[in-house]
Design an enzyme around this catalytic site. Structure first.
Site, PDB file in Angstrom:
ATOM      1  N   GLY A  31       0.814  -1.191  -0.046  1.00  0.00           N
ATOM      2  CA  GLY A  31      -0.052  -0.008   0.129  1.00  0.00           C
ATOM      3  C   GLY A  31       0.843   1.303   0.167  1.00  0.00           C
ATOM      4  N   ASP A 102      -7.275  -1.246   5.700  1.00  0.00           N
ATOM      5  CA  ASP A 102      -8.424  -0.462   4.874  1.00  0.00           C
ATOM      6  C   ASP A 102      -9.391   0.067   5.924  1.00  0.00           C
ATOM      7  OD1 ASP A 102      -7.697  -0.639   2.235  1.00  0.00           O
ATOM      8  OD2 ASP A 102      -8.244  -2.795   2.429  1.00  0.00           O
ATOM      9  N   GLY A 114      -7.338  -3.935   0.202  1.00  0.00           N
ATOM     10  CA  GLY A 114      -7.694  -2.795  -0.895  1.00  0.00           C
ATOM     11  C   GLY A 114      -6.624  -2.802  -2.007  1.00  0.00           C
ATOM     12  N   GLU A 121       0.172 -10.665   2.975  1.00  0.00           N
ATOM     13  CA  GLU A 121       0.218  -9.909   4.373  1.00  0.00           C
ATOM     14  C   GLU A 121      -0.394 -10.894   5.552  1.00  0.00           C
ATOM     15  OE1 GLU A 121      -2.595  -6.908   2.989  1.00  0.00           O
ATOM     16  OE2 GLU A 121      -1.088  -5.662   2.133  1.00  0.00           O
TER      17      GLU A 121
HETATM   18  O1  DER Z   1      -4.325  -4.030   0.979  1.00  0.00           O
HETATM   19  C1  DER Z   1      -3.847  -3.614   2.196  1.00  0.00           C
HETATM   20  O2  DER Z   1      -4.423  -4.211   3.068  1.00  0.00           O
HETATM   21  C2  DER Z   1      -2.969  -2.636   2.293  1.00  0.00           C
HETATM   22  O3  DER Z   1      -2.475  -2.689   3.555  1.00  0.00           O
HETATM   23  C3  DER Z   1      -3.540  -1.239   1.818  1.00  0.00           C
HETATM   24  O4  DER Z   1      -5.047  -1.519   1.919  1.00  0.00           O
HETATM   25  C4  DER Z   1      -3.282  -0.198   2.949  1.00  0.00           C
HETATM   26  O5  DER Z   1      -3.327   0.961   1.878  1.00  0.00           O
HETATM   27  P1  DER Z   1      -2.871   2.466   2.332  1.00  0.00           P
HETATM   28  O6  DER Z   1      -1.811   2.342   3.309  1.00  0.00           O
HETATM   29  O7  DER Z   1      -2.566   2.843   0.786  1.00  0.00           O
HETATM   30  O8  DER Z   1      -4.219   3.278   2.613  1.00  0.00           O
END
Ligand code: DER
Length: 265
Positions: A31, A102, A114, A121
């Protein structure tokens, strides 16, 4: 912008509170927020005596475990050493895993996926002594699915249609296979070459809500508690992983001293 500054401050605080240069293995999520975490890690490491022949007392370089191709690029771009998850020594445990989310509820359960990297992860988060979720103010909500509308689920392409039906049976109104963000039409493919299904559900209940009689939380009355729904979705044949990170995954969480114990006790 205000949001980028919030992400940057969250990254600095997460590293200040949960990283130590003596660590051996550090998980790096996916992310945009994670980029600030890596910048903060670089900053701390730049102020730590590096492992050199003239200074043999310091430990070998820290190994950073990515959670997908994007995460690996972030590590490499920062000049750090990426070590793929399957290259880890058999009994190696990560000292810490940093990742974004998210949406995060008051028990630090997270909606993740997301960025379509939720499987690796969770693989990395569960292998770490501590999972540190780094998220700006937009992500913190009293319950999951307050603002973020859907639960990301990674599924085997061949099983996608049957999983859609199973999710509908669990109460999801219109689960959808995520299309590719590229120009090309067709579904997005994850690093595992799987599909992502984004499944909407009503706002999830917390264990406190269930105790207060706000709903059974087991789907029988249309309400779901976080851990119950996570297990119900994971049990559908064809599902590789669910974008709900809860205490029952063995992910220990703490927030300002409040700890959600392992196993969600
Ligand atoms: O996909 C995920 O779970 C990521 O951690 C992500 O959603 C977080 O994204 P961001 O740091 O760009 O908000």
């Amino acid at each position: 912008s205000k949001i980028e500054e919030a992400k940057r401050l969250a990254g600095i605080k997460a590293v200040a509170d949960h990283f130590d240069p003596s660590f051996s293995y550090v998980g790096i999520g996916s992310g945009t927020t994670i980029i600030y975490v890596v910048e903060a890690l670089k900053d701390v490491l730049s102020r730590t005596p590096s492992h050199t022949s003239s200074n043999p007392t310091t430990k070998p370089a820290i190994q950073f475990i990515p959670t997908g191709y994007q995460s690996r690029q972030v590590i490499i771009k920062a000049g750090l050493t990426p070590t793929l998850f399957d290259n880890l020594p058999e009994h190696a445990v990560l000292d810490v895993a940093f990742d974004g989310a998210d949406e995060v509820d008051e028990d630090l359960n997270c909606i993740k996926g997301g960025g379509a990297c939720l499987f690796q992860e969770k693989l990395v988060a569960e292998r770490a002594r501590k999972f540190v979720c780094v998220a700006d103010y937009r992500k913190a909500k009293p319950r999951l699915l307050t603002t973020w509308p859907t639960i990301p689920i990674e599924v085997a392409p061949i099983a996608a249609r049957i999983v859609l039906s199973a999710l509908t049976a669990l109460g999801s109104k219109a689960p959808l296979i995520r299309s590719s963000p590229l120009e090309k039409s067709g579904p997005l493919k994850t690093d595992q070459d799987f599909f992502i299904i984004d499944a909407p559900f009503p706002t999830l209940l917390t264990p406190t809500d269930v105790e207060a009689g706000k709903g059974k939380g087991d789907g029988s009355d249309g309400t779901w508690e976080v851990v119950n729904l996570s297990k119900a979705i994971k049990a559908i044949t064809g599902v590789l992983e669910v974008g709900l990170f809860c205490g029952h995954d063995g992910i220990e969480a703490e927030q300002l001293g409040k700890r959600t114990a392992k196993g969600g006790q």
